[in-house]
Design a protein around this motif. Structure first.
Motif, short mmCIF file in Angstrom:
data_model
loop_
_atom_site.label_atom_id
_atom_site.label_comp_id
_atom_site.label_asym_id
_atom_site.label_seq_id
_atom_site.Cartn_x
_atom_site.Cartn_y
_atom_site.Cartn_z
N ASN A 357 1.57 -3.13 -26.53
CA ASN A 357 2.76 -3.75 -25.94
C ASN A 357 2.52 -4.04 -24.46
N ALA A 358 3.11 -5.13 -23.97
CA ALA A 358 2.86 -5.56 -22.60
C ALA A 358 4.15 -5.58 -21.79
N TYR A 433 -2.82 -9.49 -21.46
CA TYR A 433 -2.62 -10.33 -20.28
C TYR A 433 -2.26 -11.76 -20.66
N MET A 434 -2.58 -12.19 -21.90
CA MET A 434 -2.14 -13.51 -22.34
C MET A 434 -0.62 -13.54 -22.50
N GLY A 435 -0.06 -12.47 -23.05
CA GLY A 435 1.39 -12.40 -23.15
C GLY A 435 2.05 -12.36 -21.79
N ARG A 441 4.32 -17.80 -16.56
CA ARG A 441 4.43 -19.25 -16.55
C ARG A 441 5.88 -19.67 -16.78
N ALA A 442 6.53 -19.02 -17.75
CA ALA A 442 7.94 -19.33 -18.04
C ALA A 442 8.81 -19.00 -16.83
N LYS A 803 -2.70 -26.53 -22.22
CA LYS A 803 -2.54 -25.12 -21.87
C LYS A 803 -3.70 -24.30 -22.41
N ILE A 804 -4.05 -23.24 -21.69
CA ILE A 804 -4.96 -22.25 -22.23
C ILE A 804 -4.12 -21.30 -23.07
N VAL A 805 -4.42 -21.23 -24.37
CA VAL A 805 -3.58 -20.44 -25.27
C VAL A 805 -4.19 -19.09 -25.61
#
Length: 851
Positions: A357-358, A433-435, A441-442, A803-805
């Motif tokens: 979890n992040a 870190y992607m999450g 970004r949002a 975007k980098i996904v």
């Protein structure tokens, strides 16, 4: 001599504490809070997504995600059972706040909310408008009796009329009514008027100095029953002198918790931070163990090391220094004698990934004062933690050498009014870190409409979207001889005519979307003089020659960005458009902020081999920017490249015109918004994230590791956030210390191409200070540059607007970057061949899959 020194010391102490209240009519009084001795139920805040449970006895809280049941704690459980934790660390682990203070000699200590507030029952809490407010009094203070130190006759009589006869008698016996026209022979009229100026007009009741504590206890009850309020008490103690505990360091701070969607918003209003003037609060840490990971947890901490880095839980690097980095780098409004390493965080965010979890924390307000600190288990505790630390009251040492054996510091008179420290802790939808990058970004899109607008108007299908920036170096300054005398004169590296030819070369090669940045194009040199006027450099050619540069850019459908430094003012002379008395920013000690370049050999200022610079105060900087564009427009220039607006940040600490560092940042954002709305294009260096939403391009973004010993691996966190919206590049390819590694890091991060060229040979730079241009020879590089452009266009041209996904770390220096259309870019920056699921990647190469 000693008496004179002590008098001087007292003067500076009083001056800093009393005379410098230019921004506040009076100091904020320290509020003394109390925890009522009764049973307290847990306080619960909740919304659709989250539930926050506040535990009154310890002031800690537990944040629970309703959907999953995942919990995040403000403080780790079981503090007493941690065998690694020493006493001081346990204080910090149990605290929601810790603060550092100092006296006028710079000597101070650290206080913790657990030991110096909660354990002493010097706090209170209340739900206000749906938010939980926790108010702390932190410090070693005695119980203060809430009785007025003095009252006007009119106010005293109003309270006396509400009291019983016996109570009234005791109050009247404990106060003396002063009438300035009817004093006793033993009274000191001058001192009375100094302490109580109102006596000149009205009569005043003053508490007798020999009143016993047991009497004060009774009097407190009498006044309270008569309607005397907290607000009146604190107004009275700030208005009239009062003794009894107030000479000791004490602080009051309010923490405000609010649930907003899937976020916990933590707010510290600076208007509710109070301290005693003799003991200013220098630093404040907030929730130092929020979301901490223990010995049995799996995960890592995301820290803002340049563009991002990870510190794995329990990585056994406790022998390394704890992680500490300043958001937006060093405050250039604060003095320093040396630079050993100038590490900086480009964005004000950090996070924790724990057991799948992040949790992301964004510093929404107060980011200009922030540093981020992190440490791993094994040093002082069994926990891994990351948290923000904020600079509060700024100070600087006074130069009174020879007159006092002690250091004497002058501090700001108060904290900035109306400002806040605000942290947003968001429970991320996706792990890792992607999450966190997706949430950040949002957040940027919601915070900055211009950023959201750009995201919604990007052409995702453009196959020729490679960001390309080319810096052309015009002139530098060099000591040359004229008529047998040494003189600091411009040295041509690329004439205007040669610039025109180079730009046309790019067009003939078929390059597209090139952003041409001119450096050293006006006012004598790369280290140009005050940009209040524009004077072309005659050694580079005539005005017609410069017009040729502008025409060549337009003909090839490129964009031109002349680079200007509005931050550091050099070669300041009379009538140059910059007045060192009124336009230069000041340290807290009122000295002008003037600097020489720092040596990378002995780390100190190069006063014998460097040019003196003055830091422009924010208002002067904004004025120069406004005045620059009409002059630039006359030369056909519509855009601008800011050298330091996105890479250096400072406050102006002169009391008469004080501008906080946060306010300075907001002024820059307002100016960038004005320029964008007026059709001006902007390029920034480094790209502190506060400037990114308005930038056509960011050059020199720090995409490489800053080599903190405690970090485990760099990650392109900020590039992931910006990609497809704001184009960026790393360091100029031809100036990189390791060409191959720099190129591969640019590919991993989705960065564009950046070159820096000059027409002359490198040998021309001998005996100058500009050896950073050691590999800029255009003739030697243009072939490789063109080959790189074609390679990047063929391989990555369609990816830059996507975007980098996903980003995956396969092993140290081996990564996968995945884009919206499914394209995966494998990068192997190691010295050994690698393979993954049947895909082989040779050392120091990359491979593209899935197109």
């Amino acid at each position: 001599m000693k008496n004179s020194a002590w008098l001087l010391l007292i003067f500076f102490t009083l001056f800093s504490a009393v005379s410098c209240n230019k921004r506040a009519s009076k100091p904020r009084p320290v509020m003394v809070y109390e925890f009522p001795e009764k049973e307290h139920e847990d306080v619960v805040l909740e919304n659709e997504y989250l539930l926050l449970r506040f535990l009154p006895k310890t002031a800690e809280f537990i944040l629970t995600e309703k959907k999953t049941g995942v919990q995040w704690r403000s403080n780790p459980p079981g503090l007493s059972g941690d065998p690694m934790a020493d006493v001081v660390t346990k204080y910090l682990m149990g605290s929601q706040l810790s603060l550092e203070f100092a006296d006028n000699s710079g000597v101070g200590m650290t206080l913790f909310s657990s030991y110096y507030s909660v354990e002493r029952f010097a706090y209170e809490y209340e739900v206000v408008d749906g938010a939980l407010e926790v108010r702390y009094t932190i410090g070693d203070i005695a119980r203060t009796k809430r009785i007025p130190p003095a009252l006007t006759e009119e106010r005293m009589l109003a309270y006396l009329d509400k009291m019983e006869e016996d109570s009234r008698f005791e109050i009247e016996a404990s106060y003396r009514l002063y009438d300035i026209d009817n004093l006793r022979s033993t009274d000191d009229r001058t001192k009375l008027l100094a302490d109580y100026p109102e006596l000149a007009k009205i009569k005043l009741y003053v508490l007798r100095g020999n009143t016993q504590d047991y009497m004060k206890d009774q009097m407190e009850i009498y006044f309270r029953d008569a309607g005397y309020t907290y607000e009146e008490y604190f107004e009275d103690i700030s208005k009239y002198s009062v003794s009894g505990g107030f000479e000791k360091p004490a602080f009051s701070i309010t923490l405000r918790y609010t649930l907003d969607g899937k976020s916990l918003v933590v707010n510290v209003p600076l208007d509710k931070v109070a301290y005693r003037p003799a003991y200013p609060i220098l630093k404040l840490s907030v929730l130092p163990y929020m979301g901490a990971g223990g010995l049995n947890d799996q995960g890592y901490m995301l820290v803002p090391d340049a563009s991002g880095a990870l510190i794995y839980f329990n990585n056994k690097k406790q022998s390394q220094l704890p992680y500490s980095i300043s958001v937006y780098g060093w405050d250039e409004g604060m003095p320093r004698d040396a630079i050993v390493s100038d590490n900086k965080a480009l964005f004000p965010a950090f996070g924790v990934h724990k057991n799948g979890n992040a949790l992301l924390c964004v510093i929404e307000e107060g980011s200009a004062y922030a540093s981020v600190r992190a440490d791993v288990s094994g040093r002082n505790s069994s926990w891994n933690s990351v948290y923000p630390l904020f600079d509060m009251v700024h100070g600087a040492k006074m130069d009174i050498s020879g007159r006092n054996e002690r250091d004497v510091y002058l501090y700001e008179s108060t904290l900035p009014e109306g400002e806040n420290i605000t942290l947003r802790y968001t429970l991320c939808e996706k792990p890792g870190y992607m999450g966190m990058a997706e949430e950040y970004r949002a957040w940027l899109m919601k915070k900055y409409p211009v950023f959201a607008s750009r995201a919604n108007t990007v052409n995702r299908d453009d196959a020729n979207s490679v960001p390309v920036a080319v810096e052309l170096i015009g002139a530098v300054n060099k000591t040359q001889h004229r008529l047998g005398l040494p003189a600091d004169l411009p040295l041509k590296l690329t004439s205007y005519g040669e610039m025109e030819s180079i730009i046309n070369d790019f067009g003939n090669y078929g390059w597209r979307n090139v952003k041409v940045k001119l450096n050293g194009w006006f006012n004598r040199s790369v280290e140009h003089s005050v940009p209040a006027k524009i004077k072309l450099i005659k050694q580079l050619g005539s005005k017609n020659d410069f017009n040729g540069v502008v025409s060549a850019v337009k003909k090839n459908n490129f964009q031109l960005y002349p680079e200007v430094d509005f931050f550091y003012m050099k070669d300041v002379k009379n009538f140059s458009g910059f007045n060192i008395y009124s336009d230069a920013a000041r340290y807290v000690n009122r000295e002008r902020i003037q600097k020489y370049p720092f040596s990378f050999v002995w780390f100190g200022e190069r006063k014998q081999w460097g040019k003196l610079s003055y830091v422009a105060r924010p208002a002067s900087m904004m004025k120069m920017i406004d005045n620059f564009f009409p002059k630039a427009s006359a030369l056909g220039l519509q855009n601008i490249a800011f050298r330091n607006l996105g890479s250096k940040l400072a406050g102006d600490y002169r009391e008469k015109r004080h501008v906080s560092r946060e306010a300075s940042m907001l002024m820059r954002q307002e100016k960038l918004d004005q320029l964008k709305n007026s059709g001006k294009g902007v390029v920034v260096n480094t790209g502190f994230v506060y400037s990114a939403p308005w930038a056509d391009l960011i050059t020199d973004m720090i995409i490489e590791d800053q080599e903190f010993g405690i970090t485990d691996t760099p990650v392109p966190f900020l590039p992931i956030v910006l990609h497809g919206i704001v184009p960026y590049t790393g360091k100029a390819i031809n100036l990189a210390e390791d060409y191959t590694k720099n190129l591969l890091k640019s590919i991993e991060c989705g960065a564009g191409l950046y070159f820096s060229f000059m027409k002359e040979e490198t040998a021309e730079l001998q005996e100058t200070k500009f050896r950073q241009f050691y590999a800029n020879e255009y003739g030697k590089w243009i072939g490789d540059a063109d080959a790189l452009y074609r390679q990047f266009t063929a391989d990555f041209g369609r990816l830059y607007n996507q975007k980098i996904v996903n980003h995956v770390i396969l092993s140290p220096d081996v990564t996968i970057t995945e884009y919206e259309d499914g394209t995966k870019v494998f990068v192997n920056a190691s010295d050994f061949d690698a393979s993954y699921n049947g895909v082989s990647i040779k050392a120091d190469t990359y491979k593209i899959m899935g197109r």
